[in-house]
Design a protein around this motif. Structure first.
Motif, PDB file in Angstrom:
ATOM      1  N   CYS A  63       0.861  -1.176   0.000  1.00 35.51           N
ATOM      2  CA  CYS A  63       0.000   0.000   0.000  1.00 35.51           C
ATOM      3  C   CYS A  63       0.896   1.225   0.000  1.00 35.51           C
ATOM      4  N   THR A  95      -2.564  -9.101   4.214  1.00 37.45           N
ATOM      5  CA  THR A  95      -2.820  -9.056   2.779  1.00 37.45           C
ATOM      6  C   THR A  95      -3.242 -10.429   2.284  1.00 37.45           C
ATOM      7  N   GLN A 144      -3.043   7.702   4.768  1.00 35.96           N
ATOM      8  CA  GLN A 144      -3.689   6.907   3.742  1.00 35.96           C
ATOM      9  C   GLN A 144      -4.834   7.752   3.177  1.00 35.96           C
TER      10      GLN A 144
END
Length: 891
Positions: free
Chosen positions: A468, A779, A852
């Motif tokens: 990410c 993940t 983020q």
């Protein structure tokens, strides 16, 4: 190309008979093989993809372990940051082997030793024999938990008499200083007139871009590879700083070949600033590249933002071939101010000069390529670099096409990461202008070149794609084949031609390419398997992996095991000569073809691709609606932490896949079992990878209450209180192929053929049997199997409340910050570096970037408040009440 094959076969026959056949074509005398840094060995006829993938390729030998040293009362193992060199025919003039002519590998270590090692069996001298060793003096303490002796790749000059090796070292005797040495290659003896000290007294007076001062040795890093001008009269030594606490410098040394006396001849500081701060460091491992005409190219790192007179951070600089040093051309990327703001060094990638292209196929036949920590790959016309000579362009915070526009060569494609405009090629992502420093960096490597039979030029570029935008965890791809697109009368540009889509490279070195002319290209790359901030302590650090990849199909041909290579340095590459790969770690290792070599273990099967689910747990309300809590309780705040006894289990809501993989970073300081699950059924049947309290890794199958251990192996994780990434992939149905990995290295590969095998699709999850086990960067990759969540239904909706219902844990009101945070944030060195940046930003009023998408920027105080909200200090004995006020007092 037949002549190349015949030459190699004839040379191999002579070597096998114990005779040396001198052929300069096989020499590897500097980083990436030549002054241009192409990294292409085009005279390799033995190492074909078919041969490497066969059973005859493997480990041939190790040299004896190199010398340990004692610094400050502690004993340190050696590490090779410097890539080895190869000399096809060298007369040995000192020591036991005086009078023999041998093929030699040169190795230099962080402990300040230089070695000549016999490359091939020659008469009674076995391969791997140390022919001579030279200590350059006691090394100094350094970063990465190792000393700093030699960390830059040396360079050999065979045209002198005697042939010599130039090498630098940070040594403490008689006083601490960087020094440059010239050694007799035949004996290792230091030549007369050497070494030369490199410090403020010797470098600052010859600086042509002052009034900067050359900082103290402890701040400066001569990490960049050495290079020589074409006639060997000038040696170029780029410098940066270990800690963003010193300037970048190019130092030019008169080798004495013309003048008769070696001396520090000239220097150029990256900026005219005297303060000890980041200032255009020239530290990329490839150092400077030099063209046939002697022009010197080097990249620089971060410093003060904006266009300042005679300041050259985040730039490619070109120096005239004459002395004193004189700047003749520059290039600075469009977003240099953003790169400066966030410590995103262009210097992470050294420049590489492409061999000249056919001028009938492009208007730009003379090209230079370079990378950087952002993961971009830039292409430039080195005949017409677009920058000025007085200052960098103005800041551009819009896109590469806005004014002032980027001056590199790029194609017509619109890039979504630039807001749907054209711009330089991002190879390893996700693209970001800010999350690219320390362990977030996407690349610190120099590309390697290859030219196909049809004349098309390709670059092979290694890096680390992240899971990410603000993640440190790698995922595939880690290697790209990039095509140089040409058209008659038009400038060249770059485009992605292919990715290697199965290897998540954590921290790779620069690749090299071997081929027989334009046939059988093979790409070789070493992944250190250690983060940039990770220590290199030999007893605990992960071991590196050597990969061989078919340059045409991008298929993995070979992957070394963790037992075949010892702990080395960072950002180094192997060398290839006469069918053998040489790798430097704490010794020299050789890989090649041998009828006696055991067959290599098969590389792990390709992990499933395509991200199905990701969670970095940045919230304060439990695991949230994406998860189904099956037992226990969970805390979150940049990680998920088990918070109940005896068991805690959660499954991903609404996920179903068959051929997929799960990975997460884990801290198991609870001395329990940390487990990741796949193919989890409604009955809770599942496969798991389990990290046990004693460091053992297991693949297990759950059928009801029955647990079957399908395979186990040591995890290689020496300290379970440090972050490690564990992964499990499951593919196929009969058999089910299961692969468990630690930090990207396969540890266990098993096939489940039993009647109880779980062949259907299911969800993924995590489990532990005690409080105090932490997960992050969870993940799942693969292809969706359809259907719904296979987990056990909850009695109610997902928790939405605070982490627990009780009062804050008892703890100090204003505890020791280092003690509170260190269990969660790795080494004290990493923590100090991170906190220093935060405090500096806070003092300057810099607002924190969003962590983020969708998150608001915040101040340092807001970061600390988030720590408090997540009860980050519960398990370390530091109370939630210590933040933020107590933490501010600690700062």
């Amino acid at each position: 190309m037949a002549s190349l094959a015949c030459r190699a076969i004839a040379a191999a026959l002579l070597l096998s008979a114990g005779a040396a056949s001198a052929d300069p074509a096989f020499d590897q005398l500097t980083f990436h093989g030549n002054r241009q840094r192409t990294g292409w060995n085009s005279v390799e006829s033995v190492l074909t993809p078919t041969a490497i993938a066969g059973s005859g390729f493997g480990k041939l030998w190790d040299s004896p372990a190199f010398d340990k040293v004692v610094v400050g009362g502690a004993t340190y193992a050696p590490h090779m940051y410097a890539s080895p060199l190869y000399i096809d025919d060298l007369a040995i003039t000192g020591g036991t082997y005086t009078g023999q002519r041998l093929s030699v590998v040169i190795a230099a270590t962080s402990n300040g030793f230089v070695y000549a090692v016999n490359a091939f069996q020659a008469g009674s001298v076995p391969a791997g024999t140390i022919l001579w060793r030279t200590s350059l003096g006691p090394p100094s303490a350094g970063p990465d938990s190792v000393p700093v002796g030699v960390i830059a790749t040396p360079i050999a000059d065979l045209s002198t008499s005697p042939p010599r090796l130039y090498v630098t070292a940070d040594t403490a005797s008689p006083t601490r200083s960087w020094r440059v040495y010239a050694l007799d290659l035949g004996s290792g003896a230091v030549l007369s007139g050497w070494p030369l000290a490199l410090n403020d007294a010797t470098v600052t007076p010859v600086n042509v871009n002052g009034p900067a001062s050359f900082q103290a040795t402890a701040r400066m890093s001569q990490r960049a590879a050495l290079n020589l001008n074409p006639d060997g009269s000038v040696l170029y030594l780029p410098f940066g700083s270990y800690i963003d606490g010193g300037g970048g410098w190019m130092v030019a040394v008169d080798t004495g070949r013309s003048s008769g006396t070696p001396r520090i001849a000239s220097a150029f500081s990256g900026g005219p600033f005297a303060d000890p701060s980041a200032n255009a460091g020239m530290w990329g491992d490839g150092g400077a590249s030099i063209g046939p005409g002697g022009i010197v190219y080097v990249t620089t790192g971060n410093g003060p933002s904006g266009p300042l007179d005679r300041y050259w951070g985040e730039s490619l600089l070109a120096f005239a071939p004459t002395l004193p040093l004189s700047l003749v051309a520059t290039y600075t990327p469009w977003n240099h101010c953003q790169l400066d703001d966030f410590d995103v060094d262009l210097a992470g990638g050294a420049p590489m000069l492409l061999p000249d292209l056919d001028p009938t196929r492009t208007s730009t036949p003379h090209l230079i390529a370079l990378g950087g920590k952002q993961g971009n790959l830039y292409l430039l016309d080195r005949d017409h670099l677009p920058g000025g000579l007085a200052r960098r362009p103005n800041c551009n915070r819009s896109n590469p096409m806005a004014a002032p526009a980027d001056g590199s060569l790029f194609g017509p494609d619109l890039r979504s990461y630039y807001g749907n405009t054209r711009g330089p090629l991002n190879v390893f992502g996700p693209y970001s202008d800010n999350y690219n420093n320390v362990d977030l960096a996407k690349s610190r490597t120099t590309p390697a070149y290859f030219r196909a039979a049809d004349g098309t030029s390709y670059l092979f570029f290694s890096g680390s794609t992240k899971t990410c935008v603000s993640c440190t965890e790698p995922q595939a791809p880690g290697l790209a084949r990039v095509k140089v697109v040409t058209s008659s009368g038009q400038p060249a540009y770059l485009t992605i031609d292919a990715y290697q889509n199965t290897l998540p490279l954590r921290n790779p070195g620069s690749p090299i390419v071997t081929s027989n002319g334009s046939s059988n290209p093979v790409v070789w790359v070493i992944d250190t398997n250690i983060d940039r901030s990770g220590p290199l302590t030999a007893t605990t650090a992960a071991h590196p992996t050597l990969y061989a990849i078919d340059g045409l199909t991008m298929r993995v041909l070979f992957a070394s095991t963790s037992s075949q290579l010892q702990v080395g340095g960072k950002y180094y590459h192997p060398i290839a000569a006469r069918g053998v790969l040489f790798i430097g770690t704490d010794r020299l290792a050789a890989f090649g073809l041998s009828s006696s070599a055991p067959p290599p273990p098969p590389p792990p099967p390709p992990p499933p691709t395509g991200q199905l689910f990701f969670d970095d747990f940045i919230r304060t309300t439990g695991l949230g609606p994406n998860w189904r809590i099956l037992s226990g309780a969970w805390l979150t705040s940049t990680r998920a932490q088990s918070d109940a006894h005896p068991s805690n289990q959660a499954a991903v809501q609404g996920l179903s896949c068959t051929d997929c993989s799960v990975s997460a970073q884990v801290v198991n300081f609870g001395a329990a079992v940390a487990e990741l699950d796949l193919r989890q059924q409604a009955s809770n049947d599942r496969y798991d990878v389990a990290l046990l309290a004693d460091g053992t890794l297991q693949i297990r199958r759950h059928n009801g209450t029955s647990i079957t251990v399908l395979g186990q192996a040591p995890s290689g994780i020496a300290d379970l209180s440090n972050w490690a990434t564990i992964s499990l992939s499951a593919t196929g149905a009969n058999p089910v192929r299961l692969v468990a990995s630690v930090n990207g290295t396969a540890k266990i590969i098993v096939n489940d053929t039993s009647a109880s095998a779980i062949a259907g699709s299911g969800t993924a999850g995590m489990w532990t049997d005690v409080a105090g086990v932490i997960f992050r960067s969870f993940t799942v990759n693969g292809t969706s199997g359809g259907g719904s969540d296979g987990g056990i239904p909850d009695a109610g909706p997902p928790d939405a409340g605070p982490p627990d219902a009780g009062p804050p844990d008892a703890g100090p009101a204003s505890g020791d910050l280092l003690r509170c945070l260190q269990p969660h944030h790795g080494t004290g060195f990493q923590l100090a570096h991170h906190l220093r940046r935060l405090v500096d930003e806070h003092a300057r009023g810099v607002r924190c970037p969003p962590e983020q998408p969708g998150r608001r920027p915040g101040t340092l105080l807001r970061r600390l408040q988030r720590l408090r909200a997540g009860n980050e200090f519960r398990r370390s004995g530091c109370g939630a009440g210590s933040a933020p006020a107590g933490l501010e007092r600690s700062l």
